[in-house]
Design a protein around this motif. Structure first.
Motif, PDB file in Angstrom:
ATOM      1  N   PHE A 114       0.855  -1.182   0.000  1.00 29.98           N
ATOM      2  CA  PHE A 114       0.000   0.000   0.000  1.00 29.98           C
ATOM      3  C   PHE A 114       0.895   1.238   0.000  1.00 29.98           C
ATOM      4  N   VAL A 115       0.761   2.073  -1.042  1.00 28.33           N
ATOM      5  CA  VAL A 115       1.561   3.290  -1.174  1.00 28.33           C
ATOM      6  C   VAL A 115       0.678   4.492  -0.892  1.00 28.33           C
ATOM      7  N   THR A 116       1.103   5.348   0.025  1.00 30.82           N
ATOM      8  CA  THR A 116       0.296   6.513   0.355  1.00 30.82           C
ATOM      9  C   THR A 116       0.295   7.525  -0.783  1.00 30.82           C
ATOM     10  N   THR A 117      -0.838   8.173  -0.965  1.00 28.36           N
ATOM     11  CA  THR A 117      -0.933   9.325  -1.853  1.00 28.36           C
ATOM     12  C   THR A 117      -1.104  10.610  -1.045  1.00 28.36           C
ATOM     13  N   ASP A 118      -0.887  10.508   0.257  1.00 32.10           N
ATOM     14  CA  ASP A 118      -1.065  11.645   1.169  1.00 32.10           C
ATOM     15  C   ASP A 118       0.097  11.692   2.158  1.00 32.10           C
ATOM     16  N   PRO A 119       1.325  11.912   1.659  1.00 29.28           N
ATOM     17  CA  PRO A 119       2.479  11.859   2.562  1.00 29.28           C
ATOM     18  C   PRO A 119       2.467  12.928   3.650  1.00 29.28           C
ATOM     19  N   ALA A 120       1.714  13.991   3.467  1.00 31.71           N
ATOM     20  CA  ALA A 120       1.668  15.045   4.486  1.00 31.71           C
ATOM     21  C   ALA A 120       1.044  14.533   5.781  1.00 31.71           C
TER      22      ALA A 120
END
Length: 212
Positions: A114-120
């Motif tokens: 699972f790769v985040t699209t919301d690193p903030a």
């Protein structure tokens, strides 16, 4: 938690992939790849997608080269974020439930990434706690916006779009709603859109492990 349909932005990112690469006919590809997707519930791709080569960071702080670390495994790759209200938790819950119905002879051959699209907002700790609610075996990857966008670009899956609301801290992100299934030939021949049932996941994961 309701299973709402993907929002307009998520669909906008999903549709180019579906229209560009999904094959809906019953024809089989021959000669180029050893894996045969016949019998799978997930939609087949008209052209297999090569496994991307990108490096991000695990929730444990270690570098993770996707192509190298998943070599020899059937790998499910999904881009999303922990604050997702519907698509992400439903996908992961269904995959986890399907895996719980399968034995080690199948699960030991699988990796779920699972790769985040919301690193903030998705720090390693946040990601790990969230993924553990589904299955502690799930691999979470974080990185910079540019690194994540570069990984998505290899797959031609678009760029995540932030949908801001009245509160700048609470927002949703349009992202691909597809789970890509890479087999041991380092290609994805099938994808899983939002709405795949747990029974179909269990059926396909077993077949992917046997033939992937």
């Amino acid at each position: 938690m309701g299973q709402r349909l993907p929002g307009p932005r998520a669909l906008a990112l999903l549709l180019p992939v579906l229209l560009g690469v999904l094959g809906v006919s019953g024809c089989r590809r021959t000669g180029l790849h050893r894996f045969d997707p016949a019998g799978l519930a997930g939609p087949r791709l008209s052209q297999p997608i090569p496994k991307p080569d990108f490096t991000l960071t695990t929730t444990a702080g270690q570098a993770f080269n996707f192509r190298q670390e998943t070599k020899g495994f059937v790998t499910l790759l999904f881009f999303g974020y922990t604050h997702c209200p519907d698509i992400c938790p439903v996908h992961l819950a269904n995959i986890a439930a399907a895996m719980s119905r399968l034995g080690p002879e199948v699960n030991n051959q699988l990796k779920v990434v699972f790769v985040t699209t919301d690193p903030a907002r998705d720090t390693p700790d946040v990601m790990r706690r969230w993924l553990d609610k589904f299955d502690p075996r799930f691999i979470g990857l974080v990185g910079s916006d540019s690194a994540i966008n570069a990984a998505l670009a290899q797959l031609r899956m678009g760029t995540p779009e932030k949908e801001t609301g009245t509160d700048p801290v609470n927002y949703t992100i349009g992202h691909p709603a597809l789970v890509l299934a890479f087999t041991r030939d380092d290609s994805a021949h099938v994808v899983y859109p939002f709405g795949i049932r747990q029974a179909d996941w269990a059926h396909d994961l077993r077949l992917l492990a046997q033939g992937g």
